[in-house]
Write a protein that holds these residues in place. Sequence first.
Motif, mmCIF file in Angstrom:
data_model
loop_
_atom_site.group_PDB
_atom_site.id
_atom_site.type_symbol
_atom_site.label_atom_id
_atom_site.label_comp_id
_atom_site.label_asym_id
_atom_site.label_seq_id
_atom_site.Cartn_x
_atom_site.Cartn_y
_atom_site.Cartn_z
ATOM 1 N N UNK A 1 0.836 -1.216 0.000
ATOM 2 C CA UNK A 1 0.000 0.000 0.000
ATOM 3 C C UNK A 1 0.872 1.269 0.000
ATOM 4 N N UNK A 2 1.948 1.196 0.758
ATOM 5 C CA UNK A 2 2.859 2.362 0.794
ATOM 6 C C UNK A 2 3.450 2.625 -0.582
ATOM 7 N N UNK A 3 3.850 1.514 -1.260
ATOM 8 C CA UNK A 3 4.440 1.649 -2.593
ATOM 9 C C UNK A 3 3.389 2.158 -3.573
ATOM 10 N N UNK A 4 2.146 1.647 -3.440
ATOM 11 C CA UNK A 4 1.072 2.113 -4.316
ATOM 12 C C UNK A 4 0.883 3.641 -4.188
ATOM 13 N N UNK A 5 0.901 4.116 -2.932
ATOM 14 C CA UNK A 5 0.697 5.557 -2.706
ATOM 15 C C UNK A 5 1.834 6.374 -3.323
ATOM 16 N N UNK A 6 3.058 5.893 -3.136
ATOM 17 C CA UNK A 6 4.208 6.606 -3.709
ATOM 18 C C UNK A 6 4.138 6.609 -5.225
ATOM 19 N N UNK A 7 3.754 5.466 -5.800
ATOM 20 C CA UNK A 7 3.645 5.382 -7.255
ATOM 21 C C UNK A 7 2.533 6.293 -7.765
ATOM 22 N N UNK A 8 1.425 6.344 -7.030
ATOM 23 C CA UNK A 8 0.309 7.208 -7.440
ATOM 24 C C UNK A 8 0.742 8.677 -7.450
ATOM 25 N N UNK A 9 1.444 9.091 -6.395
ATOM 26 C CA UNK A 9 1.937 10.481 -6.333
ATOM 27 C C UNK A 9 2.912 10.772 -7.475
ATOM 28 N N UNK A 10 3.765 9.800 -7.767
ATOM 29 C CA UNK A 10 4.749 9.984 -8.837
ATOM 30 C C UNK A 10 4.059 10.123 -10.181
ATOM 31 N N UNK A 11 3.049 9.245 -10.418
ATOM 32 C CA UNK A 11 2.307 9.303 -11.687
ATOM 33 C C UNK A 11 1.613 10.655 -11.835
ATOM 34 N N UNK A 12 0.992 11.118 -10.746
ATOM 35 C CA UNK A 12 0.270 12.401 -10.796
ATOM 36 C C UNK A 12 1.226 13.558 -11.098
ATOM 37 N N UNK A 13 2.366 13.592 -10.391
ATOM 38 C CA UNK A 13 3.342 14.674 -10.606
ATOM 39 C C UNK A 13 3.926 14.610 -12.004
ATOM 40 N N UNK A 14 4.224 13.402 -12.453
ATOM 41 C CA UNK A 14 4.805 13.240 -13.781
ATOM 42 C C UNK A 14 3.822 13.676 -14.863
ATOM 43 N N UNK B 1 1.387 15.948 -14.498
ATOM 44 C CA UNK B 1 1.309 17.420 -14.456
ATOM 45 C C UNK B 1 2.532 18.051 -15.109
ATOM 46 N N UNK B 2 3.706 17.489 -14.833
ATOM 47 C CA UNK B 2 4.936 18.026 -15.435
ATOM 48 C C UNK B 2 4.897 17.892 -16.951
ATOM 49 N N UNK B 3 4.421 16.730 -17.423
ATOM 50 C CA UNK B 3 4.368 16.528 -18.869
ATOM 51 C C UNK B 3 3.399 17.515 -19.519
ATOM 52 N N UNK B 4 2.285 17.768 -18.844
ATOM 53 C CA UNK B 4 1.322 18.749 -19.365
ATOM 54 C C UNK B 4 1.945 20.145 -19.414
ATOM 55 N N UNK B 5 2.686 20.490 -18.369
ATOM 56 C CA UNK B 5 3.348 21.801 -18.330
ATOM 57 C C UNK B 5 4.373 21.929 -19.443
ATOM 58 N N UNK B 6 5.168 20.883 -19.653
ATOM 59 C CA UNK B 6 6.228 20.934 -20.656
ATOM 60 C C UNK B 6 5.677 20.968 -22.074
ATOM 61 N N UNK B 7 4.544 20.352 -22.295
ATOM 62 C CA UNK B 7 4.010 20.279 -23.665
ATOM 63 C C UNK B 7 2.951 21.328 -23.958
ATOM 64 N N UNK B 8 2.206 21.773 -22.921
ATOM 65 C CA UNK B 8 1.098 22.703 -23.156
ATOM 66 C C UNK B 8 1.292 24.065 -22.471
ATOM 67 N N UNK B 9 2.336 24.203 -21.670
ATOM 68 C CA UNK B 9 2.604 25.475 -20.999
ATOM 69 C C UNK B 9 1.896 25.581 -19.664
#
Length: 425
Positions: free
Chosen positions: A77-90, A92-100
């Motif tokens: 469960x701990x790993x799932x939460x960390x992975x979920x946070x990483x996916x969400x941040x990644x 958002x970052x990809x959206x920022x880099x490609x769409x501003x």
Amino acid sequence: MLSTQSLSQKITLHYALAVFILALLSTSVYLAFSYLIAKNQASAAVINISGQQRMLSQRAALFASQLVLAKVPSEQERIRQSLANTIETMALNHQTLTQGNDALNIAAEHSDAIKRLYFGDSYLDARVKKYLNHLQSLLELNRPQLSSRNHHYLYIERQFTPLLIDLDRVVFQYQLEGEANVALIGQAEQALWLITLFILMLEVKFIFRPMKREVQEALIERDAYETRLQEDVEKKTRALKKANQKLNKLSNTDALTGLRNRRSLEHKLKQFYRGYLSHHQSYTLAIIDLDHFKQLNDRYGHKCGDQVLQHISDTFMNGLTSEDIIARYGGEEFVVLMPNCGIHSAQHKIEQLLAQIKQQPLQCEKQSIYISFSAGLAEAKHTRSEDEYDIFKQADQALYRAKKQGREQVKLQEFEALTLNESLQ
């Protein structure tokens, strides 16, 4: 001459123009640097996010591997939460880099190199999205479905390294563009410095130098005007002084004979009297009256009468000293003030003048006019004077006796005569 108000207005206009140009230049520099700094800040943010994206892709792959291998539910469960946070941040970052991102001042527009990396042959944009989808799908699997042979996990394992390489290329490209922005800021700074220097030189040449020249010309004109004004004042002062001297001379001079008039004589008489009282400087006064002048005027006319008066005046001027004061007192009457001259010396002077005039008849209208005069003398030290006119009264009494006793003679004051008689006895 340029007025002070006009010069002030010109200087104000030039100064306002210079200030306006400097303000415009300062505003332009501020806006240009603000744009470049904002662009550089956005570039730094992009470099930071792209670097973070690279790191997140590694962490996501690590968490995916740990999730598959985890045995303990709590750890899973701990790993799932960390992975979920990483996916969400990644994501958002990809959206920022490609769409501003407006909040971070990151524009949606990209350079051609970045476009080729994300949307070109490498299809990095689609691959990142697909990578995130497989991560999300793996995250949603339950425990029995998680295995190292799961196709989501296998895709992540296969795509991790190529994706990391392309993300490195993106980071490197952003770094290159950031360095280019820094170099551009340096170039812009140098260009703006040169432009500022050029504009200042233009201001010096076309604003301050002409303004300085106008001020100098105005000062030269002012100095020239002041010089002309001073010369004009001096000229008018000299003319006024000359006019005053002429007026003073006219007011103290007899117009016909050029001798002193009655006003001037009385002024001198007061001076002599004060000198006598303070320093005992004695003087002799002679009153001279032409004999039978009225009959002469009636017989020969006023023109000849005027010539007689002028002739008498010239004779007196030539026969007396420069210290003696000669005045036409009125009509045919003359007065002579002789300073530092005793009454007997004065008598000798006047008798010589009488003899000279009697021996030299005046020629007028082809006629010879014989002239004589009577005179009365008085000396200050022999006068019991209460004011300056007492000596005049004594001389006038002596003149009266000269006329009464036959004219053509010089008589002395009675006080003097008595004194002489007493001395002889």
